[in-house]
Design an enzyme around this catalytic site. Structure first.
Site, PDB file in Angstrom:
ATOM      1  CG  HIS A  31     -29.243  55.474   4.621  1.00 48.60           C
ATOM      2  ND1 HIS A  31     -29.727  55.768   5.879  1.00 48.60           N
ATOM      3  CD2 HIS A  31     -30.167  54.670   4.039  1.00 48.60           C
ATOM      4  CE1 HIS A  31     -30.894  55.187   6.053  1.00 48.60           C
ATOM      5  NE2 HIS A  31     -31.192  54.507   4.950  1.00 48.60           N
ATOM      6  CD  GLU A 104     -35.538  50.452   2.006  1.00 47.45           C
ATOM      7  OE1 GLU A 104     -35.621  49.433   1.279  1.00 47.45           O
ATOM      8  OE2 GLU A 104     -34.861  50.502   3.049  1.00 47.45           O
TER       9      GLU A 104
END
Length: 230
Positions: A31, A104
């Site tokens: 990202h 994550e």
């Protein structure tokens, strides 16, 4: 008789070729930069919005992908990955599918802290985390082996579902780092000697149940001046 034998062998070879497993090309993206990235704060499952630079990075990824043929777009369900992927989808027209297994690593009590703050508030936890043991579970978080297992399960499913196709996946630095180590056989406790930059472009091929690293850390799309990007 001889010609018939040749034709039979050619037909058999053609049938074997058609039955051979096909390779799935996985373009895995990190990202764009978040506000917490710029401050050096652990994010984990907590979230932080993309910074102005992160928004620019996401738009440049989208611009690069606008000229690439791919069949599906997936993303972690955390906001920073979703926002990056949404900007890609707006440019390419693909439907966005989210999957929590691409998240994550959950960092529990360390989330929201800088490394200095973590070492002061949770010195033992931070020391264990920094040692990089694959089975150390951060309190209220998870271990690297747990996160890798989730990510591999998801990516293997995508590899099988999209056999012979190209798929774009927006995920996180920790996931990419784990996959890199997994593919190259680098022990988890080994200090990291490679970068995982925001909005980096990485390609892994999935074939016959295995991943192969093709491209790592490509950020050529980010080397665009503000003037060129207007």
């Amino acid at each position: 008789m001889y010609a018939s034998s040749i034709r039979a062998r050619l037909a058999l070879a053609e049938g074997s070729s058609q039955a051979a497993p096909m390779t799935t090309e996985l373009i895995l993206l990190r990202h764009g930069e978040t506000e917490w990235n710029s401050l050096g704060r652990f994010q984990g499952h907590l979230d932080s919005p993309l910074s102005s630079e992160g928004l620019r990075q996401a738009d440049l990824l989208a611009a690069r992908l606008s000229s690439v043929s791919f069949q599906a777009l997936y993303s972690s369900d955390l906001g920073r990955a979703v926002e990056t992927a949404r900007r890609i989808a707006n440019r390419t027209g693909h439907a966005l599918r989210q999957d929590g297994r691409l998240r994550e690593r959950a960092l529990g009590v360390l989330e929201g802290l800088t490394r200095e703050e973590a070492s002061q508030r949770h010195p033992e936890v931070f020391a264990e985390y920094s040692a990089g043991g694959p089975d150390f579970v951060v309190p209220r978080g998870e271990s690297t082996s747990q996160r890798l297992r989730h990510a591999l399960e998801c990516l293997e499913e995508l590899g099988a579902r999209h056999a012979g196709e190209r798929v774009v996946v927006v995920t996180h630095g920790g996931v990419l780092s784990l996959l890199f180590r997994h593919c190259l056989g680098i022990p988890f406790g080994t200090p990291r000697a490679f970068s995982v930059l925001n909005a980096c472009w990485n390609q892994f091929d999935y074939h016959e149940g295995k991943f192969r690293l093709v491209t790592w850390g490509d950020v050529n799309h980010l080397r665009v001046s503000s003037r060129d990007d207007t």
